[in-house]
Design a protein around this motif. Structure first.
Motif, PDB file in Angstrom:
ATOM      1  N   GLN A   1      -0.104   5.596  -3.608  1.00  0.00           N
ATOM      2  CA  GLN A   1      -1.566   5.638  -3.595  1.00  0.00           C
ATOM      3  C   GLN A   1      -2.104   4.433  -4.354  1.00  0.00           C
ATOM      4  O   GLN A   1      -1.606   4.087  -5.422  1.00  0.00           O
ATOM      5  N   ILE A   2      -3.161   3.802  -3.775  1.00  0.00           N
ATOM      6  CA  ILE A   2      -3.703   2.575  -4.359  1.00  0.00           C
ATOM      7  C   ILE A   2      -5.165   2.461  -3.958  1.00  0.00           C
ATOM      8  O   ILE A   2      -5.592   2.994  -2.924  1.00  0.00           O
ATOM      9  N   ASN A   3      -5.949   1.788  -4.762  1.00  0.00           N
ATOM     10  CA  ASN A   3      -7.373   1.581  -4.481  1.00  0.00           C
ATOM     11  C   ASN A   3      -7.568   0.244  -3.766  1.00  0.00           C
ATOM     12  O   ASN A   3      -7.273  -0.817  -4.322  1.00  0.00           O
ATOM     13  N   GLY A   4      -8.074   0.333  -2.532  1.00  0.00           N
ATOM     14  CA  GLY A   4      -8.426  -0.874  -1.790  1.00  0.00           C
ATOM     15  C   GLY A   4      -9.909  -1.128  -1.872  1.00  0.00           C
ATOM     16  O   GLY A   4     -10.710  -0.238  -2.155  1.00  0.00           O
ATOM     17  N   LEU A   5     -10.309  -2.377  -1.627  1.00  0.00           N
ATOM     18  CA  LEU A   5     -11.716  -2.771  -1.710  1.00  0.00           C
ATOM     19  C   LEU A   5     -12.194  -3.291  -0.363  1.00  0.00           C
ATOM     20  O   LEU A   5     -11.522  -4.088   0.287  1.00  0.00           O
ATOM     21  N   ALA A   6     -13.358  -2.826   0.026  1.00  0.00           N
ATOM     22  CA  ALA A   6     -13.987  -3.283   1.266  1.00  0.00           C
ATOM     23  C   ALA A   6     -15.432  -3.640   0.974  1.00  0.00           C
ATOM     24  O   ALA A   6     -15.996  -3.257  -0.046  1.00  0.00           O
TER      25      ALA A   6
ATOM     26  N   ALA B   1       5.727   3.650  -2.143  1.00  0.00           N
ATOM     27  CA  ALA B   1       6.260   4.851  -1.506  1.00  0.00           C
ATOM     28  C   ALA B   1       7.750   4.730  -1.254  1.00  0.00           C
ATOM     29  O   ALA B   1       8.509   5.706  -1.388  1.00  0.00           O
ATOM     30  N   LEU B   2       8.226   3.565  -0.881  1.00  0.00           N
ATOM     31  CA  LEU B   2       9.654   3.374  -0.610  1.00  0.00           C
ATOM     32  C   LEU B   2      10.479   3.328  -1.897  1.00  0.00           C
ATOM     33  O   LEU B   2      11.612   3.834  -1.945  1.00  0.00           O
ATOM     34  N   SER B   3       9.911   2.723  -2.945  1.00  0.00           N
ATOM     35  CA  SER B   3      10.658   2.602  -4.200  1.00  0.00           C
ATOM     36  C   SER B   3      10.460   3.792  -5.119  1.00  0.00           C
ATOM     37  O   SER B   3      11.210   3.942  -6.097  1.00  0.00           O
ATOM     38  N   ALA B   4       9.433   4.637  -4.804  1.00  0.00           N
ATOM     39  CA  ALA B   4       9.089   5.788  -5.645  1.00  0.00           C
ATOM     40  C   ALA B   4       8.623   5.375  -7.030  1.00  0.00           C
ATOM     41  O   ALA B   4       8.665   6.160  -7.972  1.00  0.00           O
ATOM     42  N   VAL B   5       8.164   4.141  -7.183  1.00  0.00           N
ATOM     43  CA  VAL B   5       7.628   3.660  -8.455  1.00  0.00           C
ATOM     44  C   VAL B   5       6.105   3.810  -8.397  1.00  0.00           C
ATOM     45  O   VAL B   5       5.468   3.307  -7.471  1.00  0.00           O
ATOM     46  N   PRO B   6       5.478   4.481  -9.342  1.00  0.00           N
ATOM     47  CA  PRO B   6       4.042   4.730  -9.295  1.00  0.00           C
ATOM     48  C   PRO B   6       3.218   3.462  -9.544  1.00  0.00           C
ATOM     49  O   PRO B   6       3.690   2.518 -10.195  1.00  0.00           O
ATOM     50  N   ILE B   7       1.997   3.481  -9.039  1.00  0.00           N
ATOM     51  CA  ILE B   7       1.058   2.356  -9.161  1.00  0.00           C
ATOM     52  C   ILE B   7      -0.043   2.733 -10.140  1.00  0.00           C
ATOM     53  O   ILE B   7      -0.513   3.874 -10.167  1.00  0.00           O
ATOM     54  N   ARG B   8      -0.468   1.765 -10.941  1.00  0.00           N
ATOM     55  CA  ARG B   8      -1.570   1.965 -11.863  1.00  0.00           C
ATOM     56  C   ARG B   8      -2.859   2.192 -11.066  1.00  0.00           C
ATOM     57  O   ARG B   8      -3.297   1.347 -10.305  1.00  0.00           O
ATOM     58  N   GLN B   9      -3.492   3.337 -11.266  1.00  0.00           N
ATOM     59  CA  GLN B   9      -4.664   3.689 -10.476  1.00  0.00           C
ATOM     60  C   GLN B   9      -5.948   3.043 -10.991  1.00  0.00           C
ATOM     61  O   GLN B   9      -6.967   3.054 -10.281  1.00  0.00           O
ATOM     62  N   GLU B  10      -5.904   2.450 -12.169  1.00  0.00           N
ATOM     63  CA  GLU B  10      -7.121   1.821 -12.676  1.00  0.00           C
ATOM     64  C   GLU B  10      -7.363   0.445 -12.061  1.00  0.00           C
ATOM     65  O   GLU B  10      -8.400  -0.167 -12.301  1.00  0.00           O
ATOM     66  N   LEU B  11      -6.382  -0.023 -11.292  1.00  0.00           N
ATOM     67  CA  LEU B  11      -6.508  -1.332 -10.657  1.00  0.00           C
ATOM     68  C   LEU B  11      -6.864  -1.173  -9.179  1.00  0.00           C
ATOM     69  O   LEU B  11      -6.392  -0.256  -8.510  1.00  0.00           O
ATOM     70  N   ALA B  12      -7.706  -2.071  -8.684  1.00  0.00           N
ATOM     71  CA  ALA B  12      -8.047  -2.133  -7.254  1.00  0.00           C
ATOM     72  C   ALA B  12      -7.571  -3.469  -6.710  1.00  0.00           C
ATOM     73  O   ALA B  12      -7.418  -4.446  -7.456  1.00  0.00           O
ATOM     74  N   VAL B  13      -7.341  -3.499  -5.408  1.00  0.00           N
ATOM     75  CA  VAL B  13      -6.672  -4.653  -4.802  1.00  0.00           C
ATOM     76  C   VAL B  13      -7.458  -5.113  -3.588  1.00  0.00           C
ATOM     77  O   VAL B  13      -8.012  -4.313  -2.821  1.00  0.00           O
ATOM     78  N   THR B  14      -7.468  -6.422  -3.377  1.00  0.00           N
ATOM     79  CA  THR B  14      -7.967  -7.013  -2.132  1.00  0.00           C
ATOM     80  C   THR B  14      -7.143  -8.245  -1.829  1.00  0.00           C
ATOM     81  O   THR B  14      -6.540  -8.843  -2.723  1.00  0.00           O
ATOM     82  N   GLY B  15      -7.096  -8.620  -0.572  1.00  0.00           N
ATOM     83  CA  GLY B  15      -6.329  -9.794  -0.157  1.00  0.00           C
ATOM     84  C   GLY B  15      -5.514  -9.488   1.085  1.00  0.00           C
ATOM     85  O   GLY B  15      -5.015  -8.380   1.262  1.00  0.00           O
ATOM     86  N   SER B  16      -5.409 -10.466   1.952  1.00  0.00           N
ATOM     87  CA  SER B  16      -4.543 -10.317   3.121  1.00  0.00           C
ATOM     88  C   SER B  16      -3.178 -10.894   2.806  1.00  0.00           C
ATOM     89  O   SER B  16      -2.984 -11.559   1.783  1.00  0.00           O
ATOM     90  N   VAL B  17      -2.206 -10.653   3.685  1.00  0.00           N
ATOM     91  CA  VAL B  17      -0.831 -11.077   3.440  1.00  0.00           C
ATOM     92  C   VAL B  17      -0.248 -11.617   4.727  1.00  0.00           C
ATOM     93  O   VAL B  17      -0.648 -11.207   5.832  1.00  0.00           O
ATOM     94  N   ASP B  18       0.671 -12.569   4.611  1.00  0.00           N
ATOM     95  CA  ASP B  18       1.369 -13.045   5.799  1.00  0.00           C
ATOM     96  C   ASP B  18       2.761 -12.414   5.855  1.00  0.00           C
ATOM     97  O   ASP B  18       3.129 -11.583   5.014  1.00  0.00           O
ATOM     98  N   GLN B  19       3.534 -12.774   6.865  1.00  0.00           N
ATOM     99  CA  GLN B  19       4.835 -12.142   7.069  1.00  0.00           C
ATOM    100  C   GLN B  19       5.871 -12.553   6.026  1.00  0.00           C
ATOM    101  O   GLN B  19       6.959 -11.968   5.979  1.00  0.00           O
TER     102      GLN B  19
END
Length: 842
Positions: A595-600, A692-710
């Protein structure tokens, strides 16, 4: 041991990530390209007569108006305000001043074919002069011709002709009466005007009908038959004489008309020749000759009418039609273009570019019986013909939606001729009965529009590129250098003087300049089209005046920006309220797996703001790959779908080199009930997938934006300022903890121009910004665990690779034990066909 237990063992010794690098407050401070004192001086004495940074576009316009060739018309893209358009008009004025003044266009009556009025081109000013002289000629003929017909010499000529023909008639009928008497008949007239034959009795006319009857009875039948035969012969001779008399009357009328024509020609011909001496155009001479001939052929129209005013002036009404109806309309001159007061080439700016205003029309009248009619004086010219020899400017955005405008504009530009016609939406009323002669128009057309309209016409209309060979595109933003900053200050100062606003201090000018840089979306650039700057200056001056302040300060500019936001941010406040009371779930504390906070960015019409959304990712064994729940629900745009496909490419590139990717993962924007598009959330979704694959939790106080390439590079996105400020406001509404912040692409750093409140929170350490260049950097900040390599235990990449390898092995081990592998269909693929039934025994 279960899969979950193995994953726990793999996480037993996680490698901590290095300390995250965040932006310092000093890196967020904006350095203005000019000193505030310079800005204040420029606002006092500077001028803003030219467009800011639009030399390329202005050079394109100069090129177009400097080439006298077909198709060199101009499409100007990006102009918005009237003041900006005036700069282009001023450029045209400079060129027009050096050009020759074009002539006048007039329409006159075609006496040979009245339904086809004749167009005549005259030197400037001679169109109206021709109209005045022709009008004076008609008034002169109306006044003098009846007097000429009353002269003694004309009466003598006419009397002599009548006497001549009367004598011939008397000789004709006198001989006939003598011949009738010789044959025993007298000729007498009846009260009804007929001639009858009466038999003579002893050479005398009978005293009464009774005496005639008695005398006839005394005669024999043979004598009576002979009298009847003689009477019939005389009757036939009389008929021939009457026909000869009619011929003589026609000859008399023709001779009288010839005399009238001779007398009238002595009056009309010199007057027409006198007008011809003032005009050298052959078309004018031909028209005047035909008009003079028409007058001589219709002299009865110039005779005095009972009750008519003697010698009265011919009053003009409407489009040159005389007040006494259509009696004299043939002799009018319809001046379509009058350049008598024009110096240089004309510049015509058409603010309402509908068909009538651009190309003119042919008006009609309706009489009391409902019948319509028209004539050449009802032909009305439009802006297109009035711009002959010069420039025509109008907004193509408005023109293309008007019926018939674009088709007629193309036809006129291709042919170089304008055919005037009546345009009516209903074909029943479109017929005017006139077909005016086309007019040759040589002009330059400058149209204004947006880039979307230009591209649409360029690609979908084959004629557009040939008719508008030059595109002058106004740049929305330019480099934020010293000249641009001083231009901003001069613009605001000139606006204040022109509209009587309070003066602006240096701080206010600097804040307006910062706003222009933010609108440009780049610290190194500034907005070039300055209509929004004018609006901000006016609103700031309003709040200064309301506070009775003598000058406009930076606080007034901030007040204007705040009030502008408050007028439009109702939806943003509602979303923050729903997040704060838990209706919209956005976690800003703790840690969670997948679970992660995205920005739009949401745009509500004139106002855009950032909104956080919870993105969740679940992973299970399977072969469906990444499932975009938004796409399955038909809420995902094509760009967002592309971002999901890029995630699959990243997984194959990094983790699929030694074993297949055997998983089914679902990605969803929680509590999203409308469409979503764009790839700015692709890095957010990838972080959630890695968690989700690594089962390592994400800091919920942070929000993220940005696209990614391959290959895992984080790429720039739009709306960075709005997204950061929107998430800050949400955190402030729920409660700042001092650990909240945003991960953004490092390539977006030049775009950061945050509002004062958010910048102050970052300076106090209450909010944080983390620029990242790769997915590995981002996942380390979000999880606190090193990204590492695939073969480095305790790192994120190692845990993900081990999980995927385990899932592939499990799927491979299960395959031989089952008769078939039930594969989950790929997103959007049709369902698998059921197996065929067994074949019956034969």
């Amino acid at each position: 041991m279960t899969d979950q237990g193995e994953q726990t063992n793999l996480q037993a010794q996680l490698v901590p990530a290095p300390a995250a690098t965040e932006l310092r407050a000093s890196e967020l401070r904006l350095k203005l390209p000019a000193d505030p004192a310079e800005l204040e001086r420029a606002a006092t004495v500077g001028h803003d007569e030219h467009l800011l940074g639009q030399n390329r576009a202005l050079d394109a316009i100069r090129l177009a108006i400097g080439i006298d060739g077909p198709g060199y018309n101009v499409f100007v893209s990006g102009l918005r305000s009237r003041q900006e358009r005036d700069t282009v008009v001023q450029l045209l004025r400079q060129k027009a001043a050096s050009m020759a003044t074009p002539g006048d266009w007039v329409y006159v009556q075609n006496f040979k074919s009245p339904e086809s009025p004749v167009a005549i081109y005259l030197p400037p000013g001679q169109g109206a002069e021709l109209g005045r002289r022709v009008n004076d000629l008609v008034l002169f003929i109306r006044d003098q011709l009846p007097k000429a017909f009353r002269r003694e010499e004309f009466d003598q000529e006419r009397t002599a002709l009548r006497d001549k023909y009367n004598k011939r008639a008397q000789e004709l009928f006198g001989g006939f009466e003598q011949r009738a008497r010789e044959r025993g008949f007298a000729v007498q007239g009846t009260p009804g005007g007929q001639l009858i034959f009466i038999p003579l009795i002893d050479g005398k006319i009978p005293e009464s009908p009774e005496a005639l009857q008695q005398a006839m009875q005394k005669r024999t039948q043979e004598e009576r038959d002979k009298l009847a035969e003689t009477q019939a012969e005389l009757q036939e001779q009389l008929g021939n004489l009457l026909m000869r008399q009619q011929e003589m009357m026609r000859e008399l009328i023709d001779d009288i008309r010839a005399v009238e024509r001779t007398f009238a020609a002595r009056l009309i011909a010199p007057a027409v020749n006198e007008i011809k001496q003032h005009f050298s155009a052959k078309d004018v001479h031909a028209y005047l000759d035909e008009m003079g001939e028409h007058m001589l052929s219709h002299l009865e129209r110039f005779r005095e009418r009972e009750g008519a005013e003697q010698g009265g002036a011919m009053q003009m009404t409407g489009q040159g039609a005389p007040e006494d109806g259509s009696r004299w309309v043939e002799y009018q001159v319809n001046v379509m273009v009058d350049n008598s007061e024009t110096s240089g080439a004309p510049i015509v700016f058409e603010d309402a570019p509908n068909y009538r205003n651009l190309f003119g029309t042919i008006e009609r009248w309706i009489d009391p019986l409902g019948r319509s009619g028209t004539n050449f004086t009802r032909i009305i010219g439009g802006s297109y013909i009035k711009s002959h020899g010069g420039f025509l400017i109008f907004d193509l955005e408005d023109a293309v939606i008007e019926p018939g405008v674009w088709r007629t504009l193309k036809r006129s530009l291709k042919s170089g001729r304008l055919t005037l016609e009546t345009y009516e939406p209903l074909p029943f009323f479109a017929t005017s009965g006139l077909r005016p002669e086309p007019i040759d128009v040589h002009n330059k057309v400058v149209v204004l529009g947006g880039p979307y309209l230009y591209n649409m016409l360029y690609f979908y209309d084959a004629d557009f590129s040939e008719l508008f060979k030059v595109k002058a595109e106004m740049r929305p933003a330019i480099g934020a250098d010293r000249d641009a900053a001083l231009h901003y200050a001069a613009r605001v100062g000139a606006l204040a003087r022109r509209e009587h606003l309070p003066p602006f201090e240096a701080g206010a000018l600097a804040r307006i300049l910062e706003y222009g840089m933010r609108m440009a979306g780049d610290r190194t650039r500034v907005l070039a089209m300055l209509e929004p700057i004018d609006d901000l200056a006016r609103e700031s001056a309003y709040f200064a005046t309301a506070a009775s302040a003598p000058i406009v300060t930076a606080q007034h500019v901030e007040r204007a920006l705040t009030e502008r936001m408050l007028r439009l941010n109702f939806i943003e406040e509602e979303i923050r309220r729903l997040i704060a009371n838990g209706t919209l779930v956005v976690n800003i504390t703790g840690r969670s797996v997948g679970q992660i906070n995205g920005l739009a960015v949401l745009d509500v019409g004139g106002y855009a703001f950032g909104r956080p959304s919870r993105v969740s990712v679940t992973v299970a064994l399977g072969q469906a790959g990444l499932i975009n729940i938004e796409r399955e629900a038909r809420l995902s745009g094509s760009t967002h779908d592309k971002g999901i496909m890029i995630l699959s490419g990243f997984l194959r590139w990094r983790f699929g080199q030694s074993h297949p990717i055997a998983m089914s993962a679902s990605i969803a924007f929680e509590q999203s009930y409308s469409g979503i598009d764009g790839d700015s959330a692709s890095s957010t979704e990838l972080y959630g997938l890695l968690s989700a694959l690594s089962a390592v939790p994400i800091r919920q106080e942070l929000a993220v934006t940005g696209s990614v390439d391959q290959f895992g590079h984080v790429q720039a996105i739009g709306g960075a300022n709005e997204k950061i400020e929107g998430y800050y406001r949400v955190c402030k509404a729920i409660g700042l903890t001092g650990t909240q912040g945003v991960l953004l692409p490092r390539t977006n750093l030049p775009n950061l121009m945050l509002e004062a409140e958010t910048t102050a929170a970052i300076e106090r350490g209450e909010f944080h910004l983390y620029p990242v260049a790769t997915i590995d950097q981002g996942i380390e900040i979000l999880t606190g665990v090193r990204a590492g390599a695939l073969d480095e235990p305790g790192t994120i990449n190692y845990l993900v690779d081990q999980r995927l390898k385990k899932m592939a092995d499990v799927l491979h081990d299960r395959a031989p034990q089952e008769t078939r592998i039930i594969q989950e269909p790929a997103p959007g693929a049709p369902p698998p066909k059921p197996p065929a039934p067994p074949e019956p025994p034969r």
